[in-house]
Design an enzyme around this catalytic site. Structure first.
Site, PDB file in Angstrom:
ATOM      1  N   HIS A 196     -33.050   0.875 -74.560  1.00  0.00           N
ATOM      2  CA  HIS A 196     -32.262  -0.366 -74.696  1.00  0.00           C
ATOM      3  C   HIS A 196     -33.007  -1.320 -75.610  1.00  0.00           C
ATOM      4  O   HIS A 196     -34.200  -1.573 -75.424  1.00  0.00           O
ATOM      5  CB  HIS A 196     -32.070  -1.022 -73.321  1.00  0.00           C
ATOM      6  CG  HIS A 196     -31.029  -0.343 -72.488  1.00  0.00           C
ATOM      7  ND1 HIS A 196     -29.690  -0.524 -72.705  1.00  0.00           N
ATOM      8  CD2 HIS A 196     -31.122   0.522 -71.464  1.00  0.00           C
ATOM      9  CE1 HIS A 196     -29.000   0.202 -71.828  1.00  0.00           C
ATOM     10  NE2 HIS A 196     -29.857   0.848 -71.073  1.00  0.00           N
TER      11      HIS A 196
ATOM     12  N   PHE B 196     -28.328   0.215 -56.734  1.00  0.00           N
ATOM     13  CA  PHE B 196     -28.525  -1.227 -56.570  1.00  0.00           C
ATOM     14  C   PHE B 196     -27.154  -1.894 -56.395  1.00  0.00           C
ATOM     15  O   PHE B 196     -26.357  -1.904 -57.334  1.00  0.00           O
ATOM     16  CB  PHE B 196     -29.251  -1.809 -57.784  1.00  0.00           C
ATOM     17  CG  PHE B 196     -30.269  -0.858 -58.329  1.00  0.00           C
ATOM     18  CD1 PHE B 196     -30.170  -0.368 -59.626  1.00  0.00           C
ATOM     19  CD2 PHE B 196     -31.291  -0.368 -57.526  1.00  0.00           C
ATOM     20  CE1 PHE B 196     -31.090   0.543 -60.128  1.00  0.00           C
ATOM     21  CE2 PHE B 196     -32.204   0.552 -58.017  1.00  0.00           C
ATOM     22  CZ  PHE B 196     -32.108   1.000 -59.321  1.00  0.00           C
TER      23      PHE B 196
ATOM     24  N   ASP C  23     -24.725  -4.067 -56.774  1.00  0.00           N
ATOM     25  CA  ASP C  23     -24.339  -5.244 -57.562  1.00  0.00           C
ATOM     26  C   ASP C  23     -22.820  -5.354 -57.566  1.00  0.00           C
ATOM     27  O   ASP C  23     -22.140  -4.775 -56.719  1.00  0.00           O
ATOM     28  CB  ASP C  23     -24.880  -5.084 -58.990  1.00  0.00           C
ATOM     29  CG  ASP C  23     -24.079  -4.033 -59.764  1.00  0.00           C
ATOM     30  OD1 ASP C  23     -23.831  -4.219 -60.958  1.00  0.00           O
ATOM     31  OD2 ASP C  23     -23.678  -3.037 -59.144  1.00  0.00           O
TER      32      ASP C  23
ATOM     33  N   ASP D 275     -27.206   5.349 -61.091  1.00  0.00           N
ATOM     34  CA  ASP D 275     -26.897   3.912 -61.162  1.00  0.00           C
ATOM     35  C   ASP D 275     -26.972   3.411 -62.596  1.00  0.00           C
ATOM     36  O   ASP D 275     -26.021   2.804 -63.124  1.00  0.00           O
ATOM     37  CB  ASP D 275     -27.873   3.126 -60.281  1.00  0.00           C
ATOM     38  CG  ASP D 275     -27.653   1.632 -60.398  1.00  0.00           C
ATOM     39  OD1 ASP D 275     -27.981   1.046 -61.447  1.00  0.00           O
ATOM     40  OD2 ASP D 275     -27.123   1.027 -59.442  1.00  0.00           O
TER      41      ASP D 275
ATOM     42  N   ASP E 219     -24.554   1.301 -67.431  1.00  0.00           N
ATOM     43  CA  ASP E 219     -24.451   1.285 -68.911  1.00  0.00           C
ATOM     44  C   ASP E 219     -23.042   1.701 -69.341  1.00  0.00           C
ATOM     45  O   ASP E 219     -22.459   1.118 -70.260  1.00  0.00           O
ATOM     46  CB  ASP E 219     -25.493   2.222 -69.526  1.00  0.00           C
ATOM     47  CG  ASP E 219     -26.916   1.685 -69.350  1.00  0.00           C
ATOM     48  OD1 ASP E 219     -27.866   2.476 -69.462  1.00  0.00           O
ATOM     49  OD2 ASP E 219     -27.075   0.470 -69.069  1.00  0.00           O
TER      50      ASP E 219
END
Ligand SMILES: Nc1nc2c(c(CN[C@H]3C=C[C@H](O)[C@@H]3O)cn2[C@@H]2O[C@H](COP(=O)(O)O)[C@@H](O)[C@H]2O)c(=O)[nH]1
Length: 378
Positions: free
Chosen positions: A89, A272, A274, A349, A354
């Site tokens: 990234h 995670f 989110d 994840d 992404d």
């Protein structure tokens, strides 16, 4: 042990959820902390299983699970996605050293609640590109460092002035990054703990944990209150621990599993929880929302911390990612050349996150609502 609740005066009328989050943030145990803050709480994996077994408005679809598992299998087979993807990234640090770990710690201490109305987005311009959402945070950190502001140095940010903080995280659109007041408090608090207990470096926290991710999770939850993504739900003490787990995963990723990023139990870290991965999971059909929940979210209702809907979405997202991981590993095991390939919930994840980002403007993805909540935990 006396708890002193020091809720901060919020700058404007905020939802109960936010006050609740902040007051949870500032419970300070004065007479040391002999007992782990996680004692009596279910782990994120146990929490996820409980919620998946009892939820009413979110459903796991095994066809969708197999579909995502097949995608992950092909990612490994075609070398499309791996541990090395983190450093690819453009905004992520590539030095794989202490400076990179300090960058990750600040980024993940502030890694929460970037959503806004499409027409009110915060943008940060960095090297000629505009970045929004989580990437606006990463861009702001890099911009500050380029401007000679030591934003990843705890001796600077533990006592950063509000004026300097707002300069670092200034937006290049007319809309600010959400929750700036809370980000300032959370950053100062984390810096103070690092100075007081860990000689001013998160690397020393890592060194305390003898390459165990689970020990590092406990250390961070014990000493950094803003990471306590835990609550009582239906009479049970549950935990999602989104930011502490992504913190460890990002250290693992930024060091490619070596040096500071070497954890013997990294595969025990869950997805995670989110507000973006659930969108991707619904997109692939691995999760399904009831009509009632879909209508609620399509109305753009803002949830409160602890709402049943919120916990069902977060819990099922973690559990379905565990199932995807198991399915992927089964497929890899049947392929002689891939049976020892690396696969865990972190890679799934990161891939899904992404992927959702890349398809953010795609009609099919845009049709899937994300759950709106303002809190400091994700
Ligand atoms: N589950 C999960 N949640 C993640 C990430 C990341 C960034 N990690 C990337 C960086 C390097 C790695 O390669 C990862 O690709 C941010 N978030 C969360 O998303 C939300 C922001 O989203 P948006 O509004 O679209 O920017 C917010 O809750 C934020 O906390 C992740 O990886 N997984």
């Amino acid at each position: 042990m006396i708890h002193v609740w020091a809720p901060i005066k919020l700058s404007s009328a905020k939802s109960f959820g936010l006050r609740h989050s902040i007051s949870r943030l500032f419970s300070i145990s004065y007479f040391g902390n002999t007992k782990s803050k996680m004692q009596g709480y279910m782990s994120p994996r146990e929490t996820a299983r409980l919620i998946a077994d009892t939820c009413l408005d979110v459903k796991i679809n095994m066809e969708g699970v197999k579909k995502v598992a097949n995608i992950m299998y092909n990612c490994v087979k075609n070398k499309k996605y791996s541990l090395q993807s983190w450093c690819e990234h453009e905004l992520n640090p590539k030095s794989m050293d202490k400076a990179a770990v300090e960058w990750v710690f600040v980024a993940d201490t502030l890694n929460f609640s970037f959503w806004s109305a499409d027409s009110e987005k915060c943008f940060v311009e960095y090297k000629g590109k505009q970045h929004s959402g989580y990437w606006s945070l990463a861009a702001a950190l890099n911009r500050a460092l380029d401007e000679g502001i030591p934003i990843t140095d705890p001796s600077y940010y533990a006592s950063i002035s509000r004026e300097d903080f707002l300069k670092v995280f200034r937006s290049d659109s007319e809309y600010d990054m959400p929750m700036l007041d809370e980000r300032l408090e959370v950053l100062r608090e984390a810096g103070k703990v690092l100075l007081q207990k860990y000689d001013g470096s998160f690397v020393n926290c890592i060194r305390h944990c003898e390459k165990s991710a689970q020990r590092l999770i406990k250390l961070v939850v014990n000493d950094f209150p803003s990471y306590r993504d835990m609550l009582e739900y239906n009479g049970k003490k549950v935990s999602f621990l989104k930011r502490v787990q992504i913190l460890i995963a990002d250290v693992w990723g930024c060091c490619e599993g070596q040096s500071y990023g070497e954890f013997s139990d990294i595969d025990t870290v869950t997805m995670f929880a989110d507000y973006r991965i659930p969108q991707a999971l619904v997109y692939f059909g691995a999760l399904e929302y009831s009509d009632k929940l879909m209508d609620y979210m399509n109305r753009g209702e803002v949830m409160k911390t602890g709402d049943r809907y919120e916990n069902e979405i977060r819990g099922c997202s973690i559990w379905v990612t565990e199932l995807i991981c198991e399915e992927t590993k089964k497929m890899l095991a049947q392929d002689e050349s891939l049976k020892s390939a690396l696969m865990n919930s972190i890679l799934i994840d990161h891939y899904l996150w992404d992927y959702r980002r890349e398809l953010a403007e795609e009609e099919e993805m845009k049709k899937i609502p994300f759950h709106r909540i303002r809190c400091i935990y994700y």
